[in-house]
Design a protein around this motif. Structure first.
Motif, PDB file in Angstrom:
ATOM      1  N   ALA A 160       0.813  -1.215   0.000  1.00  0.00           N
ATOM      2  CA  ALA A 160       0.000   0.000   0.000  1.00  0.00           C
ATOM      3  C   ALA A 160       0.845   1.264   0.000  1.00  0.00           C
ATOM      4  N   VAL A 161       1.892   1.305   0.815  1.00  0.00           N
ATOM      5  CA  VAL A 161       2.696   2.526   0.901  1.00  0.00           C
ATOM      6  C   VAL A 161       3.484   2.738  -0.386  1.00  0.00           C
ATOM      7  N   SER A 162       4.053   1.665  -0.920  1.00  0.00           N
ATOM      8  CA  SER A 162       4.775   1.822  -2.183  1.00  0.00           C
ATOM      9  C   SER A 162       3.813   2.138  -3.324  1.00  0.00           C
ATOM     10  N   GLY A 163       2.614   1.585  -3.279  1.00  0.00           N
ATOM     11  CA  GLY A 163       1.607   1.950  -4.275  1.00  0.00           C
ATOM     12  C   GLY A 163       1.248   3.422  -4.184  1.00  0.00           C
ATOM     13  N   ALA A 164       1.153   3.948  -2.950  1.00  0.00           N
ATOM     14  CA  ALA A 164       0.878   5.368  -2.762  1.00  0.00           C
ATOM     15  C   ALA A 164       2.001   6.211  -3.359  1.00  0.00           C
ATOM     16  N   ALA A 165       3.237   5.769  -3.166  1.00  0.00           N
ATOM     17  CA  ALA A 165       4.367   6.502  -3.736  1.00  0.00           C
ATOM     18  C   ALA A 165       4.295   6.523  -5.263  1.00  0.00           C
ATOM     19  N   LEU A 166       3.911   5.403  -5.857  1.00  0.00           N
ATOM     20  CA  LEU A 166       3.772   5.361  -7.315  1.00  0.00           C
ATOM     21  C   LEU A 166       2.680   6.315  -7.799  1.00  0.00           C
ATOM     22  N   PRO A 483      15.500  -4.648  -2.501  1.00  0.00           N
ATOM     23  CA  PRO A 483      15.184  -3.361  -1.884  1.00  0.00           C
ATOM     24  C   PRO A 483      15.706  -2.188  -2.693  1.00  0.00           C
ATOM     25  N   ALA A 484      14.865  -1.190  -2.864  1.00  0.00           N
ATOM     26  CA  ALA A 484      15.250   0.019  -3.584  1.00  0.00           C
ATOM     27  C   ALA A 484      15.989   0.964  -2.643  1.00  0.00           C
ATOM     28  N   ALA A 485      16.807   1.832  -3.231  1.00  0.00           N
ATOM     29  CA  ALA A 485      17.475   2.875  -2.458  1.00  0.00           C
ATOM     30  C   ALA A 485      16.482   4.013  -2.243  1.00  0.00           C
ATOM     31  N   GLY A 489      13.975   6.997   3.772  1.00  0.00           N
ATOM     32  CA  GLY A 489      12.754   6.202   3.859  1.00  0.00           C
ATOM     33  C   GLY A 489      11.516   7.031   4.062  1.00  0.00           C
ATOM     34  N   SER A 490      11.616   8.349   3.989  1.00  0.00           N
ATOM     35  CA  SER A 490      10.436   9.203   4.102  1.00  0.00           C
ATOM     36  C   SER A 490       9.562   9.033   2.871  1.00  0.00           C
ATOM     37  N   LEU A 491       8.332   9.506   2.967  1.00  0.00           N
ATOM     38  CA  LEU A 491       7.432   9.397   1.817  1.00  0.00           C
ATOM     39  C   LEU A 491       7.944  10.206   0.647  1.00  0.00           C
ATOM     40  N   ASP A 492       8.531  11.344   0.900  1.00  0.00           N
ATOM     41  CA  ASP A 492       9.096  12.135  -0.198  1.00  0.00           C
ATOM     42  C   ASP A 492      10.214  11.368  -0.890  1.00  0.00           C
ATOM     43  N   ASP A 493      11.042  10.672  -0.101  1.00  0.00           N
ATOM     44  CA  ASP A 493      12.111   9.870  -0.704  1.00  0.00           C
ATOM     45  C   ASP A 493      11.542   8.699  -1.493  1.00  0.00           C
ATOM     46  N   LEU A 494      10.464   8.110  -1.002  1.00  0.00           N
ATOM     47  CA  LEU A 494       9.834   7.009  -1.741  1.00  0.00           C
ATOM     48  C   LEU A 494       9.301   7.500  -3.085  1.00  0.00           C
ATOM     49  N   VAL A 495       8.702   8.674  -3.097  1.00  0.00           N
ATOM     50  CA  VAL A 495       8.190   9.228  -4.348  1.00  0.00           C
ATOM     51  C   VAL A 495       9.344   9.507  -5.310  1.00  0.00           C
ATOM     52  N   GLU A 496      10.452  10.033  -4.781  1.00  0.00           N
ATOM     53  CA  GLU A 496      11.620  10.278  -5.632  1.00  0.00           C
ATOM     54  C   GLU A 496      12.140   8.975  -6.216  1.00  0.00           C
ATOM     55  N   ALA A 497      12.194   7.925  -5.382  1.00  0.00           N
ATOM     56  CA  ALA A 497      12.676   6.634  -5.866  1.00  0.00           C
ATOM     57  C   ALA A 497      11.741   6.064  -6.923  1.00  0.00           C
ATOM     58  N   ALA A 498      10.434   6.203  -6.699  1.00  0.00           N
ATOM     59  CA  ALA A 498       9.473   5.723  -7.691  1.00  0.00           C
ATOM     60  C   ALA A 498       9.613   6.486  -8.988  1.00  0.00           C
ATOM     61  N   THR A 503      11.014  -0.159  -8.292  1.00  0.00           N
ATOM     62  CA  THR A 503       9.833  -1.009  -8.427  1.00  0.00           C
ATOM     63  C   THR A 503       8.988  -0.970  -7.161  1.00  0.00           C
ATOM     64  N   ARG A 504       7.733  -1.318  -7.342  1.00  0.00           N
ATOM     65  CA  ARG A 504       6.824  -1.423  -6.195  1.00  0.00           C
ATOM     66  C   ARG A 504       7.365  -2.427  -5.178  1.00  0.00           C
ATOM     67  N   ALA A 505       7.792  -3.600  -5.662  1.00  0.00           N
ATOM     68  CA  ALA A 505       8.316  -4.618  -4.756  1.00  0.00           C
ATOM     69  C   ALA A 505       9.585  -4.140  -4.074  1.00  0.00           C
ATOM     70  N   GLY A 506      10.429  -3.398  -4.813  1.00  0.00           N
ATOM     71  CA  GLY A 506      11.658  -2.888  -4.224  1.00  0.00           C
ATOM     72  C   GLY A 506      11.387  -1.865  -3.141  1.00  0.00           C
ATOM     73  N   LEU A 507      10.397  -1.001  -3.366  1.00  0.00           N
ATOM     74  CA  LEU A 507      10.031  -0.018  -2.359  1.00  0.00           C
ATOM     75  C   LEU A 507       9.487  -0.705  -1.105  1.00  0.00           C
ATOM     76  N   THR A 508       8.657  -1.722  -1.319  1.00  0.00           N
ATOM     77  CA  THR A 508       8.098  -2.453  -0.178  1.00  0.00           C
ATOM     78  C   THR A 508       9.192  -3.160   0.599  1.00  0.00           C
ATOM     79  N   ALA A 509      10.139  -3.762  -0.119  1.00  0.00           N
ATOM     80  CA  ALA A 509      11.238  -4.461   0.552  1.00  0.00           C
ATOM     81  C   ALA A 509      12.089  -3.490   1.362  1.00  0.00           C
ATOM     82  N   ALA A 510      12.258  -2.262   0.849  1.00  0.00           N
ATOM     83  CA  ALA A 510      13.047  -1.267   1.580  1.00  0.00           C
ATOM     84  C   ALA A 510      12.359  -0.842   2.870  1.00  0.00           C
ATOM     85  N   LEU A 511      11.025  -0.879   2.867  1.00  0.00           N
ATOM     86  CA  LEU A 511      10.267  -0.471   4.046  1.00  0.00           C
ATOM     87  C   LEU A 511      10.163  -1.578   5.089  1.00  0.00           C
TER      88      LEU A 511
END
Length: 675
Positions: A160-166, A483-485, A489-498, A503-511
């Motif tokens: 859900a959180v990585s999906g939100a970032a996407l 896991p993505a870099a 790990g903030s939401l802003d960083d997740l959006v930048e990574a996306a 990837t969605r799975a990479g973002l989730t693995a990082a969290l």
């Protein structure tokens, strides 16, 4: 003119004074002729509620306006003063086609033809959905869709959180300003754990991420909610409506505690939570469910200190998955229309009507069209959206709402006493309670006390089946799941990574942090599954042997005298895939025995009137047994003749109220059909 009308009303009232409940009861008892009132006219729901045949003002005293007004506490009558508003509820369509291009085509068709909101179901191990790995996949899924004009919601489970970032990255790519973005991220770790049995990390970590997402969403997107409470895992497992409401309220409370502990004020926390509830095809119970849900949540929010405006629930209704049949699936159109009507009357803010083929695989364009149009007809032809709380003031609906709210509140309090929703999920106690409710429902389905049209009642062996491609689980790339870099790990960083291609799975693995949460996942039931399993077995038999298993209808006498029982028997056995070819009846034992010998059948059922049974059941039974019948049924209740008929050769009696499912399973086994 008014004086004349008043005079007429006075004369009518004098001539026909209103009957008291006691006077009505005297007339009813006379009509029942000694039959018990409670048994014949009172319906008992799975929720423990006794539904009476008559409701009056005595049942729902309007003094003090206990249901309030639409848009005001206790919010029973709706979260908005004007009802659903000038445009009515949102027509929400849910999309899960595996291919993003196919999903996009379906989304555009829906939006062009009446849909006003879109929900995307991402694929994950426990649920088929759209193959969205990266931002580009989401971009392709929503090609030619204007996100600032359409509310977009997600169903991404543990992602859900990585999906939100996407989705936030897509809004940024499309230059959608934060004040124009509308939708719901629907982070629901407790619901995900209940449905899938697993989370990428610990539940505590998932709740912390959900709180961070809520705070970030509240600060950046004023028209987006971060947290979703979807009760479908409990409902799909067989929960009663009161259990479903209790689990939803307990989940909402868990999220409120998490969000406020993380620093959100109570009003902001309440506004970050949206609910999705399943509605079935018990029309009045479903209406009452939505009205009770708003009342319950309003009371919880009030007790938590929320201001009155913040107590209003944002409520999406979805036609229940468990009411969807695979056999004679066209009947699902009727089921979802009734459920959709109930959701409209009950005051849903958004409504998702499942396509009639939803239980079969990926829905086609025709099925989605019918699902959309059923809502459009309800809104524009039936004018449901033009009336605030159409059921308000109905003595029955108001009473049922109150009783359901009380039942759900008691179960919610019990969950809280036992440690909250996470505790009862972990120890399995709520799952066991729901399993008990499902067992009770299954027993009634087996006896056709709860009839299922087209499946347990009025089956059609010759129906042309609706065929849809089954979703194929997708293999995931190990590299994509690394896991993505994501910086801090903030939401802003997740959006930048996306945005940068993570990837969605990479973002989730990082969290993911802590030991992954594991519980026994809740089962997913459909009301029709037991009977449909028998039909599937019979179809396999037909494929292997060229014909369905069969039973011989030993009809006694002319059609007029045997047709009622013959029709009953045919419907009963064909509900299990056992073909029962009709005939015009037999005048004597010799002719029925001769017909049986050439039928190729091994079992038979005697069908006739009580008078014919008196004269012919015994000789017919003896002749059929001599002709080789391995198991002989008689359609009807034998009463005090059971012993004599059994001695004549009747092996089993089938009548209204018998365990049809057990009869069918035993008969198929007797005929060599593996289940």
């Amino acid at each position: 003119m008014d004086d004349r009308r008043d005079d007429a009303e006075t004369i009518f009232a004098a001539e026909f004074p209103p009957a008291t409940r006691e006077q009505w009861r005297v007339l009813v008892d006379k009509g029942l002729k000694g039959a018990p009132f409670e048994k014949r006219l009172v319906t008992r729901l799975y929720e423990g509620i006794a539904v009476q045949p008559l409701y009056t003002a005595e049942d729902w005293p309007a003094a003090g306006d206990p249901s309030g007004l639409p848009g005001f506490a206790p919010f029973t009558r709706g979260g908005h003063a004007g009802g659903a508003g000038p445009d009515g509820w949102d027509i929400l369509t849910e999309h899960d086609a595996a291919d993003p291009k196919a999903a996009n085509a379906a989304i555009l068709t829906d939006l062009l033809r009446g849909a006003t909101a879109i929900r995307l179901r991402f694929d994950r191990p426990d649920t088929p959905g759209i193959a969205i790995d990266r931002l580009d996949d989401l971009d392709h899924t929503l090609a030619d869709v204007y996100p600032e004009m359409v509310p977009l919601s997600l169903e991404a489970g543990g992602d859900a959180v990585s999906g939100a970032a996407l989705l936030a990255a897509l809004w940024r790519r499309r230059s959608v300003t934060p004040d124009k973005a509308r939708g719901a991220f629907n982070a629901d770790p407790i619901g995900t754990l209940a449905a899938a049995g697993a989370l990428p990390g610990s539940l505590e970590a998932a709740l912390a991420d959900t709180a961070a997402l809520a705070a970030w969403t509240a600060g950046n997107f004023p028209h987006v909610t971060a947290v979703g409470v979807d009760s479908s895992p409990w409902h799909d497992a067989g929960a009663t409506e009161s259990q479903d409401l209790a689990a939803a309220m307990a989940t909402g409370v868990a999220y409120l505690r998490t969000l406020t502990a993380a620093g959100l004020d109570i009003d902001t926390a309440c506004r970050q939570i949206a609910f999705t509830l399943s509605v079935g095809c018990d029309q009045f119970l479903s209406i009452a469910k939505l009205r009770a849900a708003r009342r319950l949540w309003g009371r919880i929010a009030e007790a938590s200190g929320a201001s009155e405006p913040a107590r209003a629930m944002h409520l999406t209704a979805r036609t229940a998955r468990r009411i969807m049949a695979r056999r004679d699936s066209w009947v699902n159109m009727l089921r979802t229309t009734v459920a959709g009507f109930a959701a409209g009357v009950g005051g849903a803010d958004a409504l998702a009507v499942l396509p009639f083929d939803a239980a079969l695989g990926e829905s086609d364009d025709f099925a989605r069209r019918i699902a959309r149009n059923s809502q459009i007809l309800l809104k524009e032809e039936s004018s449901l959206a033009r009336v605030a709380d159409p059921a308000g003031g109905s003595w029955y609906v108001e009473t049922l709402t109150e009783q359901l709210a009380q039942a759900a509140w008691a179960e919610f309090q019990d969950i809280e006493r036992r440690g909250g929703i996470a505790a009862v999920l972990a120890d399995g106690s709520l799952a066991r309670a729901i399993a008990g409710s499902w067992a009770q429902r299954e027993a009634n389905i087996a006896r056709r006390k709860d009839p299922l049209t087209g499946v347990s009642e009025f089956p059609n062996l010759l129906e042309q089946p609706v065929v849809r491609p089954s979703p194929v689980p997708r293999a995931h790339d190990d590299v994509a799941m690394a896991p993505a870099a994501v910086g801090s790990g903030s939401l802003d960083d997740l959006v930048e990574a996306a945005t940068g291609g993570a990837t969605r799975a990479g973002l989730t693995a990082a969290l993911a942090r802590g030991t992954p949460a594991r519980v026994d996942p809740l089962p997913r039931h459909r009301l029709h599954e037991s009977f449909e399993a028998l039909r599937d077995a019979a179809d396999r038999h037909k494929l292997a042997h060229g014909s369905w298993p069969s039973i011989f209808l030993a009809n006694i006498g002319p059609v007029a005298q045997h047709t009622a029982r013959a029709t009953y028997a045919k419907n009963l056995f064909e509900a299990g895939g056992i073909q029962a070819p009709g005939n015009n009846g037999f005048p004597d034992a010799e002719s029925v025995a001769a017909a049986f010998r050439v039928s190729g059948a091994r079992v038979a059922v005697l069908c006739g009137s009580d008078a014919l049974y008196e004269a012919h059941a015994a000789p017919f039974a003896q002749a059929l047994k001599a002709a080789g019948v391995e198991h002989l049924f008689l359609a009807g209740n034998p009463g005090d003749r059971r012993t004599d008929l059994t001695a004549a050769g009747i092996d089993e009696f089938v009548s209204v109220g018998c365990d049809v499912l057990s009869v069918l399973r035993a008969t198929l086994a007797r005929l060599g059909v593996p289940l």
